[in-house]
Design an enzyme around this catalytic site. Sequence first.
Site, short mmCIF file in Angstrom:
data_model
loop_
_atom_site.label_atom_id
_atom_site.label_comp_id
_atom_site.label_asym_id
_atom_site.label_seq_id
_atom_site.Cartn_x
_atom_site.Cartn_y
_atom_site.Cartn_z
N HIS A 21 8.93 23.76 -8.78
CA HIS A 21 8.07 24.44 -9.75
C HIS A 21 8.18 23.82 -11.15
CE1 HIS A 21 7.32 27.34 -6.61
NE2 HIS A 21 6.33 27.81 -7.36
N TYR A 40 2.01 33.15 -15.99
CA TYR A 40 2.50 33.30 -14.62
C TYR A 40 4.00 33.04 -14.61
CZ TYR A 40 2.31 32.51 -9.48
OH TYR A 40 2.48 32.57 -8.13
#
Length: 103
Positions: A21, A40
């Site tokens: 990520h 997010y």
Amino acid sequence: MKIAFKMQLKPGCMEEYRKRHDAIWPELKALLKGNGVSDYSIFLDEETHTLFGVQQQMGEQSSQDLGTLPIVQRWWAYMADIMDTNADNSPVTRPLVQVFHMD
């Protein structure tokens, strides 16, 4: 609108999940932002390996609704070895109900 959901990370995969990520594909990030997904964050409960996703979205579409797009399918396949997934490699997600919000 803000939504939250949970997913399940396989034990021992926290560092790999974070690494992937941290290097999220720019075209995937652009797709999410272009479809109204912003702010997010994903949190991890280290005791249960449960991931908690929270995202702000414009309209009714969340990141999980973009699964027909090839780049999203590639990301899901890329992440499938470290998460609980459905038959199509999409992460098993469960929506969370908001019970409190403080401005």
